[in-house]
Structures are given as structure tokens and as C-alpha cells.
Design a protein around this motif. Structure first.
Motif, PDB file in Angstrom:
ATOM      1  N   CYS A  13       0.831  -1.204   0.000  1.00  0.00           N
ATOM      2  CA  CYS A  13       0.000   0.000   0.000  1.00  0.00           C
ATOM      3  C   CYS A  13       0.866   1.254   0.000  1.00  0.00           C
ATOM      4  O   CYS A  13       1.692   1.446   0.884  1.00  0.00           O
ATOM      5  CB  CYS A  13      -0.900   0.004   1.235  1.00  0.00           C
ATOM      6  SG  CYS A  13      -1.983  -1.437   1.336  1.00  0.00           S
ATOM      7  N   GLN A  14       0.646   2.096  -0.990  1.00  0.00           N
ATOM      8  CA  GLN A  14       1.401   3.336  -1.122  1.00  0.00           C
ATOM      9  C   GLN A  14       0.853   4.393  -0.174  1.00  0.00           C
ATOM     10  O   GLN A  14      -0.341   4.484   0.063  1.00  0.00           O
ATOM     11  CB  GLN A  14       1.301   3.841  -2.559  1.00  0.00           C
ATOM     12  CG  GLN A  14       2.116   5.074  -2.826  1.00  0.00           C
ATOM     13  CD  GLN A  14       2.112   5.431  -4.312  1.00  0.00           C
ATOM     14  OE1 GLN A  14       1.520   4.746  -5.120  1.00  0.00           O
ATOM     15  NE2 GLN A  14       2.776   6.509  -4.651  1.00  0.00           N
ATOM     16  N   GLY A  15       1.731   5.201   0.359  1.00  0.00           N
ATOM     17  CA  GLY A  15       1.332   6.303   1.212  1.00  0.00           C
ATOM     18  C   GLY A  15       1.536   7.620   0.505  1.00  0.00           C
ATOM     19  O   GLY A  15       1.864   7.666  -0.679  1.00  0.00           O
ATOM     20  N   GLY A  16       1.332   8.698   1.230  1.00  0.00           N
ATOM     21  CA  GLY A  16       1.589  10.022   0.692  1.00  0.00           C
ATOM     22  C   GLY A  16       0.360  10.753   0.226  1.00  0.00           C
ATOM     23  O   GLY A  16      -0.038  10.625  -0.929  1.00  0.00           O
ATOM     24  N   GLY A  17      -0.261  11.508   1.125  1.00  0.00           N
ATOM     25  CA  GLY A  17      -1.365  12.388   0.750  1.00  0.00           C
ATOM     26  C   GLY A  17      -2.518  11.684   0.063  1.00  0.00           C
ATOM     27  O   GLY A  17      -3.114  10.759   0.590  1.00  0.00           O
ATOM     28  N   SER A  18      -2.818  12.123  -1.145  1.00  0.00           N
ATOM     29  CA  SER A  18      -3.971  11.575  -1.862  1.00  0.00           C
ATOM     30  C   SER A  18      -3.777  10.099  -2.204  1.00  0.00           C
ATOM     31  O   SER A  18      -4.751   9.367  -2.359  1.00  0.00           O
ATOM     32  CB  SER A  18      -4.257  12.382  -3.127  1.00  0.00           C
ATOM     33  OG  SER A  18      -3.153  12.346  -3.996  1.00  0.00           O
ATOM     34  N   HIS A  19      -2.531   9.642  -2.304  1.00  0.00           N
ATOM     35  CA  HIS A  19      -2.288   8.218  -2.546  1.00  0.00           C
ATOM     36  C   HIS A  19      -2.843   7.389  -1.389  1.00  0.00           C
ATOM     37  O   HIS A  19      -3.373   6.301  -1.604  1.00  0.00           O
ATOM     38  CB  HIS A  19      -0.795   7.925  -2.701  1.00  0.00           C
ATOM     39  CG  HIS A  19      -0.178   8.554  -3.898  1.00  0.00           C
ATOM     40  ND1 HIS A  19      -0.470   8.161  -5.177  1.00  0.00           N
ATOM     41  CD2 HIS A  19       0.710   9.562  -4.005  1.00  0.00           C
ATOM     42  CE1 HIS A  19       0.217   8.890  -6.026  1.00  0.00           C
ATOM     43  NE2 HIS A  19       0.949   9.756  -5.335  1.00  0.00           N
ATOM     44  N   THR A  20      -2.709   7.900  -0.184  1.00  0.00           N
ATOM     45  CA  THR A  20      -3.209   7.183   0.984  1.00  0.00           C
ATOM     46  C   THR A  20      -4.722   7.085   0.959  1.00  0.00           C
ATOM     47  O   THR A  20      -5.283   6.037   1.275  1.00  0.00           O
ATOM     48  CB  THR A  20      -2.740   7.875   2.278  1.00  0.00           C
ATOM     49  OG1 THR A  20      -1.310   7.854   2.304  1.00  0.00           O
ATOM     50  CG2 THR A  20      -3.256   7.170   3.502  1.00  0.00           C
ATOM     51  N   GLY A  25      -9.470   3.576   0.001  1.00  0.00           N
ATOM     52  CA  GLY A  25     -10.668   3.296  -0.792  1.00  0.00           C
ATOM     53  C   GLY A  25     -10.572   1.980  -1.548  1.00  0.00           C
ATOM     54  O   GLY A  25     -11.540   1.217  -1.606  1.00  0.00           O
ATOM     55  N   VAL A  26      -9.416   1.702  -2.103  1.00  0.00           N
ATOM     56  CA  VAL A  26      -9.225   0.443  -2.829  1.00  0.00           C
ATOM     57  C   VAL A  26      -9.333  -0.742  -1.868  1.00  0.00           C
ATOM     58  O   VAL A  26      -9.996  -1.740  -2.172  1.00  0.00           O
ATOM     59  CB  VAL A  26      -7.875   0.425  -3.575  1.00  0.00           C
ATOM     60  CG1 VAL A  26      -7.547  -0.972  -4.090  1.00  0.00           C
ATOM     61  CG2 VAL A  26      -7.900   1.424  -4.724  1.00  0.00           C
ATOM     62  N   GLY A  45       2.998  -1.501   3.733  1.00  0.00           N
ATOM     63  CA  GLY A  45       2.820  -0.180   3.168  1.00  0.00           C
ATOM     64  C   GLY A  45       3.838   0.798   3.689  1.00  0.00           C
ATOM     65  O   GLY A  45       4.668   0.480   4.533  1.00  0.00           O
ATOM     66  N   THR A  46       3.756   1.990   3.148  1.00  0.00           N
ATOM     67  CA  THR A  46       4.618   3.091   3.542  1.00  0.00           C
ATOM     68  C   THR A  46       3.749   4.229   4.043  1.00  0.00           C
ATOM     69  O   THR A  46       2.741   4.560   3.419  1.00  0.00           O
ATOM     70  CB  THR A  46       5.438   3.573   2.326  1.00  0.00           C
ATOM     71  OG1 THR A  46       6.198   2.482   1.834  1.00  0.00           O
ATOM     72  CG2 THR A  46       6.364   4.706   2.698  1.00  0.00           C
ATOM     73  N   SER A  47       4.124   4.815   5.169  1.00  0.00           N
ATOM     74  CA  SER A  47       3.437   5.990   5.713  1.00  0.00           C
ATOM     75  C   SER A  47       1.950   5.685   5.907  1.00  0.00           C
ATOM     76  O   SER A  47       1.596   4.715   6.548  1.00  0.00           O
ATOM     77  CB  SER A  47       3.691   7.187   4.793  1.00  0.00           C
ATOM     78  OG  SER A  47       3.250   8.380   5.386  1.00  0.00           O
ATOM     79  N   GLY A  48       1.091   6.516   5.345  1.00  0.00           N
ATOM     80  CA  GLY A  48      -0.355   6.314   5.505  1.00  0.00           C
ATOM     81  C   GLY A  48      -0.832   5.006   4.901  1.00  0.00           C
ATOM     82  O   GLY A  48      -1.836   4.443   5.330  1.00  0.00           O
ATOM     83  N   GLY A  49      -0.111   4.504   3.894  1.00  0.00           N
ATOM     84  CA  GLY A  49      -0.446   3.202   3.322  1.00  0.00           C
ATOM     85  C   GLY A  49      -0.258   2.083   4.324  1.00  0.00           C
ATOM     86  O   GLY A  49      -1.033   1.128   4.367  1.00  0.00           O
TER      87      GLY A  49
END
Length: 91
Positions: A13-20, A25-26, A45-49
Motif C-alpha cells: 500500500c502506497q502512502g503520501g497524501g492523496s495516494h493514501t 478506498g481500494v 505499506g509506507t506511511s499512511g499506506g
């Protein structure tokens, strides 16, 4: 090889703002509908991900597929900027 064994799947799972937000949602849409021919063996994941991955994994583990949406919604509602001072700090 056994053709009946489920295909093992891991999700990053990717993090970073809108990516999170997109990641959350996905996960909310994908995980409750994961077909039985797939065996989810890990999420990272990374960060918020990573935060989304942990919440989704906990929802699956504790409450089953229906718990994913509830856990992610609860998590992001709890940390969202909701008061005027919080929103101002985000600006």
C-alpha cells in the motif's frame, strides 16, 4: 502442482497524501470482495499506506471481510481534521 490451491496474494500500500486516500478506498472495495480462489498472505505499506494496511488487516482478522470498511472508516474519521483549528493548521 495442485490446481485447487488458492493463489497467494500480498498487497503493498502506497502512502503520501492523496495516494493514501486512494489506497484506503481500494482496500475498502477490494478486500471484502476477495474471491475464495485468492489467499491473502500479507499486506505492507509506507506511511499512511502502512496505517491503512494495518487497519484493513485488523478488520479482516478480527471481524472478517465486513470489518475492513468499518475499521478504515473509523480510523480515518478519528484522525481527520474536523474542527476549525485543525483545518487551519492543515492550511
Amino acid at each position: 502442482m495442485n490446481d485447487e490451491a488458492p493463489t497467494k496474494v500480498a498487497i503493498a500500500c502506497q502512502g503520501g497524501g492523496s495516494h493514501t486516500a486512494f489506497t484506503a478506498g481500494v482496500l475498502k472495495g477490494l478486500l471484502p470482495e476477495l474471491a475464495p480462489e485468492y489467499d491473502l498472505v500479507g499486506m505492507s505499506g509506507t506511511s499512511g499506506g502502512a496505517v491503512s494496511a494495518v487497519a484493513a488487516w485488523q478488520g479482516l482478522y478480527v471481524d472478517g471481510p465486513g470489518g475492513v470498511r468499518e475499521r478504515l472508516d473509523s480510523l480515518w474519521s478519528a484522525i481527520a481534521a474536523s474542527s476549525p483549528p485543525e483545518r487551519l493548521l492543515n492550511e
